[in-house]
Design a protein around this motif. Structure first.
Motif, mmCIF file in Angstrom:
data_model
loop_
_atom_site.group_PDB
_atom_site.id
_atom_site.type_symbol
_atom_site.label_atom_id
_atom_site.label_comp_id
_atom_site.label_asym_id
_atom_site.label_seq_id
_atom_site.Cartn_x
_atom_site.Cartn_y
_atom_site.Cartn_z
ATOM 1 N N GLN A 1 -21.731 16.570 16.658
ATOM 2 C CA GLN A 1 -22.994 16.404 17.356
ATOM 3 C C GLN A 1 -23.979 17.492 16.923
ATOM 4 O O GLN A 1 -23.613 18.648 16.756
ATOM 5 N N SER A 2 -25.246 17.086 16.760
ATOM 6 C CA SER A 2 -26.305 18.026 16.422
ATOM 7 C C SER A 2 -27.536 17.662 17.236
ATOM 8 O O SER A 2 -27.565 16.625 17.908
ATOM 9 N N SER A 3 -28.561 18.505 17.165
ATOM 10 C CA SER A 3 -29.791 18.232 17.905
ATOM 11 C C SER A 3 -30.470 16.959 17.412
ATOM 12 O O SER A 3 -31.216 16.317 18.146
ATOM 13 N N ARG B 1 -26.361 21.635 6.966
ATOM 14 C CA ARG B 1 -26.190 22.699 7.961
ATOM 15 C C ARG B 1 -25.325 22.251 9.126
ATOM 16 O O ARG B 1 -24.512 23.016 9.658
ATOM 17 N N ASP B 2 -25.492 20.988 9.548
ATOM 18 C CA ASP B 2 -24.887 20.520 10.795
ATOM 19 C C ASP B 2 -23.550 19.811 10.630
ATOM 20 O O ASP B 2 -22.831 19.618 11.619
ATOM 21 N N GLY C 1 -20.185 21.645 11.869
ATOM 22 C CA GLY C 1 -20.138 22.209 13.215
ATOM 23 C C GLY C 1 -19.882 23.701 13.240
ATOM 24 O O GLY C 1 -19.734 24.297 14.315
ATOM 25 N N THR D 1 -31.170 18.136 7.934
ATOM 26 C CA THR D 1 -30.323 19.279 8.292
ATOM 27 C C THR D 1 -28.835 18.934 8.213
ATOM 28 O O THR D 1 -28.003 19.640 8.788
ATOM 29 N N GLU D 2 -28.502 17.857 7.511
ATOM 30 C CA GLU D 2 -27.112 17.394 7.484
ATOM 31 C C GLU D 2 -26.145 18.433 6.930
ATOM 32 O O GLU D 2 -25.037 18.613 7.465
ATOM 33 N N THR E 1 -26.928 11.650 9.210
ATOM 34 C CA THR E 1 -27.119 11.595 10.653
ATOM 35 C C THR E 1 -27.264 10.138 11.060
ATOM 36 O O THR E 1 -28.072 9.407 10.483
#
Length: 218
Positions: free
Chosen positions: A98-100, A148-149, A152, A145-146, A201
């Motif tokens: 999960q990310s923002s 980076r995210d 996790g 931002t994949e 995402t």
């Protein structure tokens, strides 16, 4: 001694004496502060200051671990597509981080590059549902931002503010281009086969925009 002077003496120091003592105390405090203060010229680095976030080097330092993490989490495209089609929420719980911006999946797939639009290729993979569109970013602009995210392992709390957190994603994207896409003729991939590992995402379950962390043509 007059009656007034006698009364003042009985009640302590005169007003003039009190003012004199207060002035001495103020001077002493200022001198104490001055002794403990070091003047640093504007722009000079503070001695002992910890080295902060540097966007120019963050991608290079962090990408190898990100790449390894995505590879470890990557699910074959056919398996992932079937899981998302069957139960998106269950697929998110089992495979995504999960990310923002939404759930981020790591995927690996072999297929053929098709139409190119501004460095984003349609990517055709056998065995995927006809309704599913898969696209791959190849630059020159790599957005999102994949990277980076996806694992996790990179949290907002590691950064001073939102700007640094966003710049961390941009730095990873930029370094990925030199580590993964350098040497690939990204303007002439149409019709070429490739094996790609990367992340996307899930905004629309029927449209994946994959940012590659590994790409091997042929």
């Amino acid at each position: 001694m007059s009656a007034a002077e006698t009364t003042s003496a009985r009640h302590g120091l005169s007003k003039g004496a009190k003012r004199g003592i207060l002035a001495i105390v103020i001077v002493a405090v200022i001198a104490f502060i001055a002794l403990g203060t070091k003047v640093v010229p504007y722009g000079a680095e503070l001695p002992g200051a910890e080295e902060g976030f540097t966007a120019e080097t963050y991608g290079e330092e962090t990408f190898p671990a990100v790449q390894e993490g995505i590879t470890e989490r990557a699910v074959p495209a056919e398996e992932l597509a079937a899981a998302i089609a069957a139960d998106p929420d269950a697929a998110v719980g089992e495979y995504a981080v999960q990310s923002s911006g939404g759930p981020v999946f790591s995927v690996t797939m072999t297929g053929t590059f098709a139409e190119n639009s501004s460095g984003i290729y349609d990517f055709q993979v056998e065995g995927l549902p006809e309704a599913l569109t898969v696209r791959v970013q190849t630059g020159p602009a790599i957005n999102g931002t994949e990277l980076r995210d996806a694992t996790g392992d990179i949290a907002f709390g590691e950064f001073t503010n939102q700007i640094d957190y966003q710049n961390a994603a941009a730095s990873l994207n930029e370094y990925m281009k030199s580590a993964v896409l350098e040497g690939v003729d990204t303007e002439a991939l149409e019709g070429s086969t490739a094996t790609i590992t990367g992340a996307f995402t899930m905004i629309n379950p029927e449209a994946w925009l994959v940012t590659p962390s590994e790409l091997e043509v042929g």
